[in-house]
Structures are given as C-alpha cells and as structure tokens.
Design an enzyme around this catalytic site. Structure first.
Site, PDB file in Angstrom:
ATOM      1  N   ASN A 175      12.821 -21.524   9.534  1.00 21.78           N
ATOM      2  CA  ASN A 175      11.685 -22.031  10.317  1.00 21.78           C
ATOM      3  C   ASN A 175      12.007 -23.202  11.248  1.00 21.78           C
ATOM      4  OD1 ASN A 175      11.963 -23.698   8.091  1.00 21.78           O
ATOM      5  ND2 ASN A 175       9.778 -23.924   7.712  1.00 21.78           N
TER       6      ASN A 175
ATOM      7  N   GLU B 126      15.636 -29.232  -0.737  1.00 22.71           N
ATOM      8  CA  GLU B 126      14.304 -29.380  -0.121  1.00 22.71           C
ATOM      9  C   GLU B 126      13.667 -28.011  -0.181  1.00 22.71           C
ATOM     10  OE1 GLU B 126      15.038 -32.358   3.599  1.00 22.71           O
ATOM     11  OE2 GLU B 126      15.240 -30.241   3.983  1.00 22.71           O
TER      12      GLU B 126
ATOM     13  N   CYS C 225       7.038 -26.063   5.660  1.00 20.73           N
ATOM     14  CA  CYS C 225       6.978 -26.511   4.258  1.00 20.73           C
ATOM     15  C   CYS C 225       5.815 -27.470   4.069  1.00 20.73           C
ATOM     16  CB  CYS C 225       8.296 -27.150   3.840  1.00 20.73           C
ATOM     17  SG  CYS C 225       8.791 -28.517   4.887  1.00 20.73           S
TER      18      CYS C 225
HETATM   19  P1  NAP Z   1      15.046 -18.761   1.778  1.00 23.29           P
HETATM   20  O1  NAP Z   1      14.764 -17.313   1.794  1.00 23.29           O
HETATM   21  O2  NAP Z   1      15.150 -19.451   0.475  1.00 23.29           O
HETATM   22  O3  NAP Z   1      16.403 -18.943   2.624  1.00 23.29           O
HETATM   23  C1  NAP Z   1      16.938 -20.216   2.874  1.00 23.29           C
HETATM   24  C2  NAP Z   1      18.417 -20.101   3.128  1.00 23.29           C
HETATM   25  O4  NAP Z   1      19.081 -19.685   1.928  1.00 23.29           O
HETATM   26  C3  NAP Z   1      18.793 -19.051   4.185  1.00 23.29           C
HETATM   27  O5  NAP Z   1      19.882 -19.521   4.910  1.00 23.29           O
HETATM   28  C4  NAP Z   1      19.181 -17.854   3.344  1.00 23.29           C
HETATM   29  O6  NAP Z   1      20.022 -16.946   4.002  1.00 23.29           O
HETATM   30  C5  NAP Z   1      19.916 -18.561   2.221  1.00 23.29           C
HETATM   31  N1  NAP Z   1      20.083 -17.765   1.002  1.00 23.29           N
HETATM   32  C6  NAP Z   1      19.394 -16.680   0.580  1.00 23.29           C
HETATM   33  N2  NAP Z   1      19.864 -16.258  -0.629  1.00 23.29           N
HETATM   34  C7  NAP Z   1      20.864 -17.101  -0.965  1.00 23.29           C
HETATM   35  C8  NAP Z   1      21.736 -17.200  -2.086  1.00 23.29           C
HETATM   36  N3  NAP Z   1      21.692 -16.373  -3.111  1.00 23.29           N
HETATM   37  N4  NAP Z   1      22.625 -18.201  -2.085  1.00 23.29           N
HETATM   38  C9  NAP Z   1      22.708 -19.092  -1.058  1.00 23.29           C
HETATM   39  N5  NAP Z   1      21.902 -19.045   0.025  1.00 23.29           N
HETATM   40  C10 NAP Z   1      21.000 -18.063   0.071  1.00 23.29           C
HETATM   41  O7  NAP Z   1      13.951 -19.577   2.636  1.00 23.29           O
HETATM   42  P2  NAP Z   1      13.371 -19.250   4.080  1.00 23.29           P
HETATM   43  O8  NAP Z   1      12.472 -18.058   3.981  1.00 23.29           O
HETATM   44  O9  NAP Z   1      14.455 -19.243   5.096  1.00 23.29           O
HETATM   45  O10 NAP Z   1      12.486 -20.572   4.340  1.00 23.29           O
HETATM   46  C11 NAP Z   1      11.192 -20.710   3.847  1.00 23.29           C
HETATM   47  C12 NAP Z   1      11.169 -21.608   2.640  1.00 23.29           C
HETATM   48  O11 NAP Z   1      11.815 -22.838   2.929  1.00 23.29           O
HETATM   49  C13 NAP Z   1       9.748 -21.990   2.239  1.00 23.29           C
HETATM   50  O12 NAP Z   1       9.619 -21.943   0.857  1.00 23.29           O
HETATM   51  C14 NAP Z   1       9.615 -23.413   2.754  1.00 23.29           C
HETATM   52  O13 NAP Z   1       8.638 -24.180   2.097  1.00 23.29           O
HETATM   53  C15 NAP Z   1      10.995 -23.927   2.543  1.00 23.29           C
HETATM   54  N6  NAP Z   1      11.247 -25.086   3.399  1.00 23.29           N
HETATM   55  C16 NAP Z   1      11.294 -26.308   2.811  1.00 23.29           C
HETATM   56  C17 NAP Z   1      11.474 -27.446   3.593  1.00 23.29           C
HETATM   57  C18 NAP Z   1      11.524 -28.817   2.969  1.00 23.29           C
HETATM   58  O14 NAP Z   1      11.955 -29.725   3.665  1.00 23.29           O
HETATM   59  N7  NAP Z   1      11.105 -29.009   1.741  1.00 23.29           N
HETATM   60  C19 NAP Z   1      11.611 -27.315   4.984  1.00 23.29           C
HETATM   61  C20 NAP Z   1      11.560 -26.041   5.542  1.00 23.29           C
HETATM   62  C21 NAP Z   1      11.383 -24.934   4.733  1.00 23.29           C
HETATM   63  P3  NAP Z   1      19.437 -15.543   4.563  1.00 23.29           P
HETATM   64  O15 NAP Z   1      18.478 -15.902   5.638  1.00 23.29           O
HETATM   65  O16 NAP Z   1      20.653 -14.849   5.028  1.00 23.29           O
HETATM   66  O17 NAP Z   1      18.770 -14.861   3.408  1.00 23.29           O
END
Ligand code: NAP
Length: 474
Positions: free
Chosen positions: A153, A249, A283
């Site tokens: 995002n 995060e 988030c």
């Molecule tokens: P996600 O599906 O958890 O993916 C995040 C990252 O992790 C991506 O680069 C993804 O790669 C990678 N990934 C996936 N499976 C993995 C594994 N087994 N091992 C290591 N890395 C892996 O999250 P998203 O859909 O991109 O983002 C949305 C989430 O992020 C929401 O829950 C949001 O609240 C959270 N977020 C939190 C913050 C904060 O500051 N707290 C800020 C922004 C977003 P791929 O894309 O290749 O799967």
C-alpha cells in the site's frame, strides 16, 4: 508491456523466470519482474555480507553523499514512478505524488537526524552520575545485513523508510518489495544503480512471498528484519527468527470514538477521510466508529450525504475511491459485510461492486458478535457502533486484538485527554483521524499490531546497536 530488471549483486538482472504484474484497475498486464530463485537469494546474501565490511567503513559523509545522489536520480524519475505506482496499486495519482514528496522529506529528515544524533558517540564523563575514574564512549554501530520487507500500500514510503536509515548507519540491505508494488521496487533499485552505489550494498529481491518468503527470512546472514505487512506473515517471521532484532509493523483496527458534544459536520468530514483515503487500504485507516446514540442518526445521515458526493473510478482521474488491490481483497471485504448483515447490521449505502471496486459502504448497528467488529477490512467500509456509556467503549476498544492507533472526537479537550489515557494503543489522536505521520513522531503498535518503533529517529535506532568503549584511569 515492459520487462523490468532488478538490482542484485551490483547488476540489473532479468532472472530466468518472471512474474507478470497486472493492474488492479483494468487487469491489464503492465510489466514483469524477475522471479528470483533460492540460488539467487543465497548468493545475494553472501555478497551483501561481504559488502557490509567495506560499506560500514566509509565515513558518514561518504554514505550521505550516496544517499543524496540517489535522491537526485529518484527526483528526476518522479513522474515515471508516480504513474507506475498508480497503475500497479491503483492508488489515485495525486496520492502517488504526495507519497513521493513525503518520501523525499523523509530522506532529508533522516539525514539531518543521523548527522545530529547518531554520528558522534554519547559521552558519559567522570563526575557525571557519580562516576569515578571512568569515561564512557557509546557509539551507534550498524548491525550487518538488514532484510527489509514492505507491503503493497505504500511502495515508496514504507520501502525507503527502511532502506535509507539502514544504509545511512552502515548496514547493507536485502529489500523484498510486495509483488504488487515490485515494479516500483525495481525502479528504486535502478535509481541506486545509476548512482553507482557500491556492489551489493542494496539488493532488490523480487519474487512471490508465498514462494521465497520463508527462504529469505531463514538465511543465517540476516542480522535484522524490518517488516511491514499483515499479522499472519508478521507472526510467521517472529516464529522463525530469534536472537536478532525485529521490527514488525502489522495490521490495525483503529477506532474513532465520537462523543455527543461534537460539531457533527466537521467530524463526519474527518471520519470520511480517515476511513476512505486510498479506499480504506491503510494500516491507520479508521476501521470502526463508535458514536454516542444521541447523535448517531445525525452523524450517519451526514456521512451518507458525503459518500454520495465521492467520485469513484480510475486512479488517473481526480477520484476518491479506486479499485481494491485484488479480487481476494474484495471477496474478504464482502464476506465481512455479509456476516454483519446476517447478524443484524444494516447497510445504509454501498455494498455494490464492479470488478475490483467496492463502492463506499456505510453499515449501521454493528455489534461485537460480528466479524467486522474486530477484523481489519482493508476496504472502503465504515462500520458504525452506537454506544450509551463511554466505559463500555473503553472496554471494547481495549479488548481488540489490535492496538495501532485510535481517535477521539470531542469539544471537551480535558475529557478527551482523560479517555485517551485509558485507551490501550500505540497512539491516540484527539480530534483528528489516526495517521502514521508526521514521520518525526514515533510510530508503534501493540498486541497484533506489532512491536518495535518506527519514525525517523527510531528507525535509525532500530538498525544500530550500542558499542561502548570505556576509558579507565590507572
Ligand atoms: P502481506 O500480505 O502480509 O505482505 C507484506 C509483505 O510480506 C509483502 O512483501 C509480501 O510479499 C511479503 N510476504 C508474504 N508472505 C511472506 C512470507 N512467508 N515470508 C516473508 N514475506 C512474505 O501484507 P500486504 O497485503 O502487502 O499489506 C497489508 C497489510 O499490511 C495490512 O494488514 C496492513 O494493516 C499492514 N500494514 C501495516 C502498516 C503499519 O505500519 N503497521 C503499514 C502498512 C500496512 P508478496 O506481496 O510477494 O506476497
């Protein structure tokens, strides 16, 4: 369609296999990135480890110069990067430019903070704190190879908020961008490549998390992980890696609490923005609204009116709502609405979809038995919970499995302050919706929202360790 190459081991490479990236906006193929293999990843880490020993020996000024050269190159690609971002993650183009500009500010502020607070050691002199015969010098040392994993995002801000502090303090970096956002990731790598960053100091590892994620985490050369993303992956990382620093995060379910004394028009505007910016895929989006029952009808009517005026469509037009990142995100959001309706909630407007677009959806009479009460929708849905007693709200707010942020809206600042002190979360905002910025503030979550602190100074801190040298009088 362009094949994008990626920066690893000092070169821009295409790799044997590729991943096709489609736009969530019209499902058109916009390009491909390399699908790196386990063999590639092993050698990337070997080289990143070797590069660490020389990169950390450069003077702070030399490293700052590399970052400034990168910044110049990056700025010269502002239009290209913003447009690719709009295509790749369907973020409104205006918001892509703002994210770009905020990232530049982030880089400048990080350099300033590094110069002021990290280059010189903290010195604890004799006669201070009653120390006798000793003088302590406490330096900030880099950790080694930092693994930076970013979500879809904020492909610029949340990637460079890891890469820049890590490099400045002398670490080398293995950066894994989210697949939807990885073209932008390769462009970040290309800008560093063009500035002739020394060999293997930054490596952009493209590939699907489901295929290579575990492998990148488990490598023994990883000395620190800075991860932003969902709770499931965050917990997986925490379970696989011990004895190295982790900053996680994760998700949030930030609630907005509306007391009965507010200016309803103003608060409705703020809630709308907080809940629906980037179609709720933030988030810190407001993901639940507690409103006092005496003003609930008025607030709901106001929100309904504002929603009618929202523009929906292409990220390249001046619109408020764009397509969600994927069909599975849309399916998830709809399943939460269906569950709520089945259990007695009322859809005031929305709940219509068209390809990846979910029309902004306002749901009244949400109860704690419904999934949407505690699950992160990551979509343009505003669930309304009517309340009678503020203590009831505080209890449910604090029972949430998340703890990122929250907001209180009231004309009585003292009352809001007292409530804020009782809420268990990373940050509570009074009379504004939750947000990560300004970046000089510390930013952290508790419970399933993660651990460790971000924000300029804290990001730098998280990527260093303290090394002490103590002079003793003989
Ligand atoms: P996600 O599906 O958890 O993916 C995040 C990252 O992790 C991506 O680069 C993804 O790669 C990678 N990934 C996936 N499976 C993995 C594994 N087994 N091992 C290591 N890395 C892996 O999250 P998203 O859909 O991109 O983002 C949305 C989430 O992020 C929401 O829950 C949001 O609240 C959270 N977020 C939190 C913050 C904060 O500051 N707290 C800020 C922004 C977003 P791929 O894309 O290749 O799967």
């Amino acid at each position: 369609m362009n094949d994008y190459n990626t920066l690893i081991k000092g070169k821009m490479v295409y790799g044997e296999n590729k991943i096709i990236i489609k736009s969530p906006f019209n499902n058109i193929e916009i390009g491909s990135v390399p699908a790196l293999t386990k063999k590639d990843i092993d050698s990337v880490y070997d080289y990143a480890k070797k590069a660490f020993y020389s990169w950390k020996e450069l003077s702070p000024q030399e490293r700052i110069e590399y970052i400034n050269k990168f910044k110049k190159e990056f700025i010269s690609n502002r239009d290209l990067i913003a447009r690719i971002m709009a295509l790749e993650i369907a973020k409104p183009i205006k918001a892509c430019y703002s994210e770009f500009d905020r990232t530049i500010e982030y880089i400048d502020q990080t350099i300033e903070c590094y110069k002021k607070e990290f280059i010189n050691p903290d010195i604890v002199k004799e006669n201070i704190h009653g120390i006798k015969g000793k003088e302590g010098y406490f330096f900030r040392e880099p950790l080694g190879v930092v693994l930076a994993i970013s979500p879809f995002n904020y492909p610029l801000n949340l990637s460079l908020a890891k890469i820049i502090p890590a490099l400045l303090v002398g670490n080398t970096v293995v950066f894994k961008p989210a697949t939807q956002g990885s073209i932008v990731g390769t462009l970040i790598g290309k800008c560093f490549f063009k500035t002739k960053l020394p060999h293997s100091v930054l490596n952009v590892v493209t590939g699907k998390g489901s295929e290579i994620g575990d492998y990148i985490i488990e490598n023994n050369n990883v000395n620190m992980i800075s991860f932003t993303g969902g709770v499931d992956v965050g917990k997986k990382i925490a379970s696989k890696k011990s004895m190295i620093p982790l900053v996680l995060e994760l998700g949030g379910k930030d609630a907005g609490i509306v007391l009965e004394d507010v200016d309803i028009k103003e608060v409705a505007k703020e809630i709308l923005k907080g809940a629906l910016d980037y179609s709720g895929q933030r988030c810190t989006a407001i993901k639940l609204v507690y409103v006092h029952e005496k003003i609930a009808d008025k607030l709901i009517n106001q929100l309904k009116e504002l929603i009618k005026g929202l523009k929906i469509g292409s990220p390249f037009d001046d619109v408020d709502i764009t397509p969600l990142i994927s069909q599975s995100s849309l399916k998830w959001a709809k399943s939460l609405i269906d569950d709520a309706v089945k259990k007695g909630a009322k859809v005031v407007c929305g709940n219509i979809s068209d390809e990846n677009i979910l029309f902004p959806t306002l749901i009244d009479k949400v109860k704690h038995s419904m999934l949407i009460f505690d699950e992160e929708q990551f979509a343009p849905i505003i669930p309304i919970v009517r309340y009678k007693e503020i203590d009831w709200v505080i209890k449910y707010f604090n029972n949430s499995k998340f703890g990122l942020q929250g907001s209180i809206f009231s004309n009585d600042e003292d009352k809001a302050w007292e409530i804020a002190k009782k809420l268990n979360s990373g940050t509570i905002n009074i009379n504004k919706s939750s947000s990560r910025g300004p970046d000089i503030f510390p930013f952290s979550g508790i419970k399933d929202s993660g651990f460790g602190v971000q924000g300029i100074k804290w990001a730098l801190e998280s990527m260093t360790r303290i090394k002490g040298i103590v002079k003793n009088k003989i």
